[in-house]
Design a protein around this motif. Structure first.
Motif, PDB file in Angstrom:
ATOM      1  N   ASP A  94      49.860  36.533  80.046  1.00 37.74           N
ATOM      2  CA  ASP A  94      49.299  36.188  81.353  1.00 37.74           C
ATOM      3  C   ASP A  94      49.504  34.709  81.710  1.00 37.74           C
ATOM      4  N   LYS A  95      49.838  33.874  80.753  1.00 37.46           N
ATOM      5  CA  LYS A  95      50.011  32.436  81.010  1.00 37.46           C
ATOM      6  C   LYS A  95      51.326  32.134  81.717  1.00 37.46           C
ATOM      7  N   TRP A  96      52.290  33.069  81.679  1.00 40.44           N
ATOM      8  CA  TRP A  96      53.566  32.851  82.357  1.00 40.44           C
ATOM      9  C   TRP A  96      53.396  32.859  83.872  1.00 40.44           C
ATOM     10  N   ALA A  97      52.367  33.522  84.354  1.00 42.96           N
ATOM     11  CA  ALA A  97      52.034  33.568  85.791  1.00 42.96           C
ATOM     12  C   ALA A  97      53.242  33.953  86.651  1.00 42.96           C
ATOM     13  N   GLY A  98      54.029  34.902  86.169  1.00 43.99           N
ATOM     14  CA  GLY A  98      55.164  35.385  86.946  1.00 43.99           C
ATOM     15  C   GLY A  98      56.394  34.491  86.927  1.00 43.99           C
ATOM     16  N   GLN A  99      56.349  33.391  86.211  1.00 43.96           N
ATOM     17  CA  GLN A  99      57.489  32.468  86.151  1.00 43.96           C
ATOM     18  C   GLN A  99      58.520  32.955  85.144  1.00 43.96           C
ATOM     19  N   THR A 100      59.793  32.748  85.459  1.00 41.34           N
ATOM     20  CA  THR A 100      60.867  32.979  84.507  1.00 41.34           C
ATOM     21  C   THR A 100      61.358  31.617  84.073  1.00 41.34           C
ATOM     22  N   ILE A 101      61.309  31.377  82.779  1.00 37.35           N
ATOM     23  CA  ILE A 101      61.650  30.060  82.242  1.00 37.35           C
ATOM     24  C   ILE A 101      62.746  30.223  81.204  1.00 37.35           C
ATOM     25  N   ALA A 102      63.808  29.438  81.362  1.00 34.61           N
ATOM     26  CA  ALA A 102      64.952  29.459  80.450  1.00 34.61           C
ATOM     27  C   ALA A 102      64.961  28.173  79.627  1.00 34.61           C
ATOM     28  N   PRO A 103      65.712  28.139  78.526  1.00 32.72           N
ATOM     29  CA  PRO A 103      65.745  26.941  77.682  1.00 32.72           C
ATOM     30  C   PRO A 103      66.141  25.662  78.420  1.00 32.72           C
ATOM     31  N   GLY A 104      66.917  25.755  79.487  1.00 27.85           N
ATOM     32  CA  GLY A 104      67.318  24.573  80.242  1.00 27.85           C
ATOM     33  C   GLY A 104      66.277  24.075  81.220  1.00 27.85           C
ATOM     34  N   ASP A 105      65.194  24.833  81.417  1.00 28.96           N
ATOM     35  CA  ASP A 105      64.147  24.451  82.366  1.00 28.96           C
ATOM     36  C   ASP A 105      63.138  23.511  81.715  1.00 28.96           C
ATOM     37  N   THR A 106      62.812  22.437  82.412  1.00 23.30           N
ATOM     38  CA  THR A 106      61.764  21.532  81.934  1.00 23.30           C
ATOM     39  C   THR A 106      60.420  22.128  82.328  1.00 23.30           C
ATOM     40  N   VAL A 107      59.497  22.141  81.372  1.00 23.66           N
ATOM     41  CA  VAL A 107      58.169  22.688  81.622  1.00 23.66           C
ATOM     42  C   VAL A 107      57.100  21.665  81.254  1.00 23.66           C
ATOM     43  N   GLU A 108      55.938  21.842  81.855  1.00 19.55           N
ATOM     44  CA  GLU A 108      54.754  21.078  81.460  1.00 19.55           C
ATOM     45  C   GLU A 108      53.757  22.084  80.930  1.00 19.55           C
ATOM     46  N   ILE A 109      53.320  21.855  79.712  1.00 18.96           N
ATOM     47  CA  ILE A 109      52.399  22.758  79.028  1.00 18.96           C
ATOM     48  C   ILE A 109      51.061  22.064  78.853  1.00 18.96           C
TER      49      ILE A 109
END
Length: 131
Positions: A94-109
């Motif tokens: 449920d924490k993905w909130a519908g986002q698709t994230i790939a290794p090249g994407d910068t994320v804030e956790i």
């Protein structure tokens, strides 16, 4: 004594009088800026920390990590990497909130350090893809 009882009954029946009630607002803390959002906190928060520093923090410490999720380790475990190194993160579905994230994407956790006897990971509370 009778007057006090009557007063308390009136307050209970009619609700709190306007002079005693807190001022109505949109909710949350606002920093005073006229164009601040209607609710929630508007101001500085936790500064991002590194994977290396998160690994040495106390159990349940709140952290913000900025980097990339580079590998799925199985179930809800992933490998997070930033310039300092890597750390395991636990991301419930449920924490993905519908986002698709790939290794090249910068994320804030945003999450908490979870220390066991022989392992350290960050339990993710929120993950956001950074544009």
């Amino acid at each position: 004594m009778k007057k006090m009882i009557v007063f308390l009954i009136c307050v209970f029946i009619l609700g709190v009088t306007p002079s005693l009630a807190p001022a109505a607002s949109g909710g949350g803390f606002v920093s005073g800026s006229a164009d601040a959002p209607a609710g929630g906190f508007s101001g500085p928060g936790l500064s991002p920390t590194t994977a290396k520093d998160a690994a040495t923090m106390r159990d349940d410490a709140h952290v913000v990590l900025r980097g990339n999720i580079v590998q799925h380790l199985g179930k809800d475990k992933y490998l997070f990497r930033d310039a300092s190194g890597t750390i395991r993160v636990e991301i419930d579905g449920d924490k993905w909130a519908g986002q698709t994230i790939a290794p090249g994407d910068t994320v804030e956790i945003h999450g908490e350090v979870d220390k066991d006897w022989n392992s350290v990971e960050v339990e993710v509370e929120r993950i956001v893809k950074v544009q």
